[in-house]
Design a protein around this motif. Structure first.
Motif, PDB file in Angstrom:
ATOM      1  N   ALA A  29       0.831  -1.203   0.000  1.00 33.90           N
ATOM      2  CA  ALA A  29       0.000   0.000   0.000  1.00 33.90           C
ATOM      3  C   ALA A  29       0.870   1.259   0.000  1.00 33.90           C
ATOM      4  N   ALA A  30       1.976   1.232   0.752  1.00 34.92           N
ATOM      5  CA  ALA A  30       2.890   2.376   0.787  1.00 34.92           C
ATOM      6  C   ALA A  30       3.546   2.583  -0.572  1.00 34.92           C
ATOM      7  N   LYS A  37       8.822   1.413  -5.997  1.00 30.92           N
ATOM      8  CA  LYS A  37       9.220   0.377  -5.053  1.00 30.92           C
ATOM      9  C   LYS A  37      10.019   1.004  -3.907  1.00 30.92           C
ATOM     10  N   LEU A  38       9.767   0.555  -2.708  1.00 36.10           N
ATOM     11  CA  LEU A  38      10.570   0.990  -1.566  1.00 36.10           C
ATOM     12  C   LEU A  38      11.771   0.071  -1.459  1.00 36.10           C
ATOM     13  N   ARG A  39      12.945   0.656  -1.327  1.00 36.00           N
ATOM     14  CA  ARG A  39      14.177  -0.122  -1.364  1.00 36.00           C
ATOM     15  C   ARG A  39      14.853  -0.197  -0.003  1.00 36.00           C
ATOM     16  N   GLY A  40      15.532  -1.310   0.224  1.00 37.59           N
ATOM     17  CA  GLY A  40      16.420  -1.454   1.379  1.00 37.59           C
ATOM     18  C   GLY A  40      15.770  -1.116   2.703  1.00 37.59           C
ATOM     19  N   ALA A  41      16.439  -0.247   3.460  1.00 43.41           N
ATOM     20  CA  ALA A  41      16.014   0.060   4.824  1.00 43.41           C
ATOM     21  C   ALA A  41      14.702   0.808   4.895  1.00 43.41           C
ATOM     22  N   GLU A  42      14.210   1.378   3.787  1.00 49.07           N
ATOM     23  CA  GLU A  42      12.938   2.088   3.808  1.00 49.07           C
ATOM     24  C   GLU A  42      11.765   1.148   3.546  1.00 49.07           C
ATOM     25  N   ASN A  43      12.037  -0.121   3.244  1.00 48.76           N
ATOM     26  CA  ASN A  43      11.004  -1.089   2.933  1.00 48.76           C
ATOM     27  C   ASN A  43      10.646  -1.893   4.192  1.00 48.76           C
ATOM     28  N   PRO A  44       9.463  -1.682   4.787  1.00 43.13           N
ATOM     29  CA  PRO A  44       9.104  -2.392   6.022  1.00 43.13           C
ATOM     30  C   PRO A  44       9.114  -3.912   5.885  1.00 43.13           C
ATOM     31  N   ALA A  45       8.611  -4.437   4.756  1.00 47.23           N
ATOM     32  CA  ALA A  45       8.555  -5.893   4.589  1.00 47.23           C
ATOM     33  C   ALA A  45       9.954  -6.493   4.521  1.00 47.23           C
ATOM     34  N   MET A  46      10.854  -5.860   3.770  1.00 45.03           N
ATOM     35  CA  MET A  46      12.225  -6.355   3.674  1.00 45.03           C
ATOM     36  C   MET A  46      12.929  -6.263   5.019  1.00 45.03           C
ATOM     37  N   THR A  47      12.701  -5.158   5.728  1.00 43.54           N
ATOM     38  CA  THR A  47      13.334  -4.981   7.034  1.00 43.54           C
ATOM     39  C   THR A  47      12.813  -6.010   8.023  1.00 43.54           C
ATOM     40  N   TYR A  48      11.507  -6.250   8.008  1.00 49.00           N
ATOM     41  CA  TYR A  48      10.916  -7.254   8.895  1.00 49.00           C
ATOM     42  C   TYR A  48      11.529  -8.619   8.638  1.00 49.00           C
ATOM     43  N   SER A  49      11.624  -8.992   7.368  1.00 49.62           N
ATOM     44  CA  SER A  49      12.188 -10.291   7.008  1.00 49.62           C
ATOM     45  C   SER A  49      13.642 -10.401   7.463  1.00 49.62           C
ATOM     46  N   GLY A 231       8.392  -0.970  14.652  1.00 53.36           N
ATOM     47  CA  GLY A 231       7.275  -0.084  14.945  1.00 53.36           C
ATOM     48  C   GLY A 231       7.544   1.332  14.468  1.00 53.36           C
ATOM     49  N   ARG A 232       8.770   1.797  14.687  1.00 55.18           N
ATOM     50  CA  ARG A 232       9.140   3.142  14.247  1.00 55.18           C
ATOM     51  C   ARG A 232       9.129   3.249  12.727  1.00 55.18           C
ATOM     52  N   LEU A 233       9.668   2.234  12.036  1.00 53.91           N
ATOM     53  CA  LEU A 233       9.721   2.262  10.582  1.00 53.91           C
ATOM     54  C   LEU A 233       8.317   2.284   9.976  1.00 53.91           C
ATOM     55  N   ILE A 234       7.415   1.467  10.522  1.00 50.38           N
ATOM     56  CA  ILE A 234       6.037   1.442  10.019  1.00 50.38           C
ATOM     57  C   ILE A 234       5.368   2.793  10.221  1.00 50.38           C
ATOM     58  N   ALA A 235       5.530   3.365  11.409  1.00 52.35           N
ATOM     59  CA  ALA A 235       4.910   4.662  11.689  1.00 52.35           C
ATOM     60  C   ALA A 235       5.473   5.755  10.790  1.00 52.35           C
ATOM     61  N   GLU A 236       6.789   5.783  10.621  1.00 47.35           N
ATOM     62  CA  GLU A 236       7.407   6.804   9.780  1.00 47.35           C
ATOM     63  C   GLU A 236       6.990   6.646   8.317  1.00 47.35           C
ATOM     64  N   THR A 237       6.834   5.408   7.868  1.00 49.07           N
ATOM     65  CA  THR A 237       6.372   5.161   6.497  1.00 49.07           C
ATOM     66  C   THR A 237       4.957   5.684   6.303  1.00 49.07           C
ATOM     67  N   LYS A 240       4.866   9.358   5.942  1.00 46.96           N
ATOM     68  CA  LYS A 240       5.548   9.860   4.748  1.00 46.96           C
ATOM     69  C   LYS A 240       4.679   9.786   3.504  1.00 46.96           C
ATOM     70  N   TYR A 241       3.813   8.766   3.438  1.00 44.24           N
ATOM     71  CA  TYR A 241       3.001   8.548   2.242  1.00 44.24           C
ATOM     72  C   TYR A 241       1.519   8.649   2.586  1.00 44.24           C
ATOM     73  N   GLU A 242       0.739   9.174   1.669  1.00 46.77           N
ATOM     74  CA  GLU A 242      -0.680   9.400   1.897  1.00 46.77           C
ATOM     75  C   GLU A 242      -1.492   8.110   1.732  1.00 46.77           C
ATOM     76  N   GLY A 243      -2.679   8.131   2.318  1.00 45.22           N
ATOM     77  CA  GLY A 243      -3.617   7.040   2.114  1.00 45.22           C
ATOM     78  C   GLY A 243      -3.394   5.820   2.977  1.00 45.22           C
ATOM     79  N   LEU A 244      -2.608   5.936   4.050  1.00 42.67           N
ATOM     80  CA  LEU A 244      -2.315   4.778   4.900  1.00 42.67           C
ATOM     81  C   LEU A 244      -2.978   4.891   6.278  1.00 42.67           C
ATOM     82  N   GLY A 245      -3.968   5.770   6.356  1.00 42.35           N
ATOM     83  CA  GLY A 245      -4.642   5.986   7.633  1.00 42.35           C
ATOM     84  C   GLY A 245      -5.385   4.779   8.167  1.00 42.35           C
ATOM     85  N   ASP A 246      -5.786   3.863   7.272  1.00 43.47           N
ATOM     86  CA  ASP A 246      -6.446   2.646   7.746  1.00 43.47           C
ATOM     87  C   ASP A 246      -5.478   1.723   8.476  1.00 43.47           C
TER      88      ASP A 246
END
Length: 327
Positions: A29-30, A37-49, A231-237, A240-246
């Protein structure tokens, strides 16, 4: 398709196939919002993995190869290296470090499980340059654990500084029955630590060998810091990007600064096995703002809090499935 079926499908997928499914969908969604595409450290899914799949390996690196920061840069010597410097004399060195910290705890109104007289006698009898350096090295190792938690956003620099000033010879003093991780009890292939449980005079329960306690603490605090970082990365993401209020909603603090009482803050910190001792209440009050989270309609569920790089505290409420994926 009815929303309840969509929700049920995603819960089934997360439980059976992929615990990180909510994070992957949040990341998608982000990316749709960002238009790239979100790359490297800015990508929550990649960072989580990366954090999830390297947690145990990271603990082993800290214990055997050297401590490091979130970017993988080495910050100091490993616990193994600290122990190797007193090879063959580990138990004497550990007892010396234990005695030094015991005196600090007595000076701060805490019973460490050994009398102050016995601790002072042991230090006087075994005060050698090797033992003194070993005590400093153990404390420095624990300091770097605190630095790692601070870097994750899970603890403020001011709070960490208070503990360092209060306990210069800080080592963990767990009682028997504390929660052990996968490395607890000396099962990590580290140097022989002697008996993993030490008898403690004047105490109802025994004190765990401080070096064995550091093994468990390393695993626990690295895991805690990694979750705080996510938690911080998800919140900051989300900000940073619109439409993620859900997915994520910022929770404003009250405009009027309100501080929790120092006793409540001490209880919360000691619950994380961070020694507080008799730290003056006025010192704790300087960093107590972030514990005030339940007045004036502040939500209680699915909340993540973290410090940004400037040291400011933030709070966000996550979608339940997203919160459950990182808790």
């Amino acid at each position: 398709m009815p929303e309840r079926f969509v929700k049920g499908f995603h819960e089934f997928k997360r439980a059976i196939f992929n615990e990180g499914d909510p994070i992957e969908r949040f990341t998608k969604a982000a990316e749709e919002s960002a238009g790239r595409k979100l790359r490297g450290a800015e990508n929550p899914a990649m960072t989580y993995s990366a954090l999830k799949n390297t947690g145990a390996a990271k603990t082993d690196i800290w214990l055997k190869d050297g401590t490091m920061d979130f970017d993988g840069n080495q910050t100091g010597q490993s616990l193994q290296a600290v122990l190797d410097r007193v090879k063959g004399k580990e138990l004497d060195a550990i007892d010396y470090a234990y005695a030094k910290h015991a005196i600090e705890r007595w000076n701060n109104g805490k019973n460490p499980g050994i009398s102050k007289v016995d601790a002072e006698y042991y230090i006087q009898k075994h005060n050698t340059p090797e033992n003194e350096q070993f005590s400093k090295d153990l404390s420095a190792y624990r300091d770097r654990l605190l630095d790692y938690v601070v870097e994750s956003g899970g603890l403020s620099k001011e709070t960490a500084a208070i503990f360092r000033e209060t306990y210069e010879s800080s080592i963990p003093l767990y009682r028997t029955g504390f929660e052990r991780g996968g490395h607890g009890g000396g099962g990590s292939g580290m140097a022989d630590l002697g008996k993993p449980i030490k008898g403690a005079k004047g105490s109802g329960r025994q004190v765990v060998n401080p070096a064995a306690g550091l093994i468990s603490e390393t695993e626990r605090l690295i895991g805690w810091a990694d979750r705080a970082y996510m938690g911080r990365l998800i919140a900051e993401t989300a900000m940073k990007y619109e439409g993620l209020g859900d997915w994520v909603e910022k929770v404003p603090f009250t405009s009027k600064a309100t501080k929790v009482d120092a006793a409540s803050m001490k209880a919360a910190l000691e619950k994380m096995n961070i020694e507080v001792g008799n730290i003056p209440d006025e010192a704790l009050n300087e960093v107590a703002n972030f514990w005030h989270v339940e007045k004036h309609g502040f939500p209680k569920d699915n909340i993540v809090t973290f410090y940004d790089k400037k040291g400011d505290l933030h709070a966000y409420q996550l979608k339940p499935e997203l919160y459950n994926a990182i808790k």
